[in-house]
Design an enzyme around this catalytic site. Structure first.
Site, mmCIF file in Angstrom:
data_model
loop_
_atom_site.group_PDB
_atom_site.id
_atom_site.type_symbol
_atom_site.label_atom_id
_atom_site.label_comp_id
_atom_site.label_asym_id
_atom_site.label_seq_id
_atom_site.Cartn_x
_atom_site.Cartn_y
_atom_site.Cartn_z
ATOM 1 C CG HIS A 152 -26.705 83.618 -20.212
ATOM 2 N ND1 HIS A 152 -26.286 84.526 -19.274
ATOM 3 C CD2 HIS A 152 -25.578 83.254 -20.895
ATOM 4 C CE1 HIS A 152 -24.987 84.703 -19.369
ATOM 5 N NE2 HIS A 152 -24.526 83.948 -20.357
ATOM 6 C CB CYS A 160 -23.200 84.504 -23.546
ATOM 7 S SG CYS A 160 -22.618 82.792 -23.581
#
Length: 429
Positions: A152, A160
């Site tokens: 992202h 992440c």
């Protein structure tokens, strides 16, 4: 033989490419996504694709390298092989080198994952995002847990891979266009580092080396074919480009079925491996030019970090960085303490502040009571001393009295004055 080799690769790649449904595409063009999810690739990138024999909607795949901090986008050319079209600096990835084990260990995953249209999120609070597909069949077979592991924007990560907003717009566009062109899923390969002989030699004593050696087989086969490998799981391990015999199928936790591999691929891979083995031996003898980076110490460290994460989520005051498990079994953590700025953290901070204020009031109350007791004792002690003072009669001197002649001149007047007052008190004026 080369032609047969390419045809084998095309058969493997074709398994991941098919028509897409309208519902899938509806998710990609969500009305809430705004311009960012529909931003087109630049003319410069389009020109580079044409020069390499790619189209805007041809299939894609992605590769991630933690240590180097790189995310690569590869795209299929007209001959079926893939070529790199873009490379991005990863702004931040979470945890250490090594795989993700459990929910809360803050590890960014390593392995072979699949992204489908439904995993694309045009409305992400991190600008744009796509779910990596963790846990996959290998992770589930090995009891690994976790969810919502993303690539992202927003340059922020707690498990992440994060890039900048401008970068995720391009990365998202590559996936979006490939899906619109007919690709039903794309592969994302996440590695601890580029799996060269030199790097593997550097990490030959790492506790995750066996896991990385398993990943390296898929890495090598892509290096040989430039086609994303067909990935399956059996006996709780990855297998690559294997075709089960007859009606057999792969089961992640069952024994691997009899399988074959295209001869051209097997021959090319063996030749590649022979060169690698020689390079690995040389690199191991030369020693490490660069020190290895820290890696997660298995499930034990994952559990320690996960407990830290739970406390953080509750808003407790904890070390600002996750703890680390040392080789000798001790735990290292930063001395600086902090609390996450969240509703839970704010509630806990209010409770802590109220408790601190109460403790302060109690301490002040005790201090006042102690001061009063000490003052009372001092007055009582002074009264006892005064009562015990010897009475000096006329013409006599108390045994412990200081002779007037021995006292300094400034004290003589005081002594005479005191003696006069005592005589007056006894005999009257």
């Amino acid at each position: 033989m080369i032609a047969r080799f390419f045809r084998a690769g095309l058969l493997i790649a074709a398994m991941a490419v098919a028509g897409c449904t309208g519902s899938d595409m509806d998710g990609l063009s969500s009305s809430g996504s705004g311009a960012r999810a529909n931003k087109q690739l630049s003319q410069k990138i389009m020109a580079e694709m044409r020069a390499k024999g790619m189209t805007r909607t041809s299939p894609v795949m992605a590769r991630i390298f933690k240590e180097e901090g790189k995310l690569e986008i590869w795209k299929q050319k007209g001959n079926g092989r893939y070529d790199i079209i873009a490379s991005y600096d990863i702004c931040k990835w979470s945890g250490k080198l090594g795989p993700k084990y459990i929910e809360g260990d803050r590890q960014a995953p390593e392995g072979f994952y699949t992204v489908r249209p439904a995993q694309m999120n045009p409305n992400s609070s991190y600008h744009l995002a796509f779910n990596m597909g963790y846990p996959n069949a290998y992770d589930r077979a090995n009891g690994r847990t976790g969810q919502h592991l993303m690539v992202h924007g927003a340059c922020s990560s707690s498990g992440c891979y994060a890039v900048t907003d401008a970068q995720i717009e391009e990365i998202y566009a590559f996936g979006r266009d490939a899906f619109r062109g007919g690709q039903t899923e794309f592969q994302i390969q996440a590695f601890p580092f580029r799996m060269t002989a030199a790097n593997m030699a550097r990490y030959r004593n790492d506790p995750n080396f066996e896991f990385w050696t398993m990943l390296k087989e898929g890495y090598d086969q892509f290096e040989v074919t430039k086609v994303p490998p067909k990935v399956d799981v059996c006996e709780k391990r990855y297998v690559f480009n294997r075709i089960p015999e007859g009606t057999a199928t792969f089961n992640a936790t069952a024994a691997c079925p009899p399988s074959t591999q295209p001869d051209t691929l097997a021959t090319a891979y063996q030749s590649y491996q022979k060169s690698y083995d020689a390079a690995f031996t040389i690199a191991a003898k030369k020693g490490d030019k660069l020190p290895p980076r820290p890696s997660i110490a298995g499930l034990n460290e994952a559990n320690i970090v996960s407990e830290w994460t739970k406390k953080r989520a509750r808003g407790e005051r904890i070390p600002i960085e996750p703890p680390s498990l040392n080789a000798d079994g001790t735990v290292s953590q930063t001395a600086q303490m902090g609390r996450i700025d969240s509703p839970a953290g704010k509630r806990q901070a209010a409770l802590d502040a109220a408790a601190a204020e109460k403790a302060k009031a109690e301490a002040e109350k005790k201090a006042i009571a102690l001061a009063k007791a000490e003052e009372k004792k001092r007055v009582a002690d002074a009264a006892k001393v005064a009562a015990a003072q010897p009475v000096v009669a006329t013409g006599t001197v108390a045994p412990d009295a200081v002779p007037v002649e021995a006292a300094p001149a400034t004290e003589k007047a005081g002594l005479f004055s005191s003696a006069r007052k005592r005589i007056v008190n006894i005999f009257g004026s």
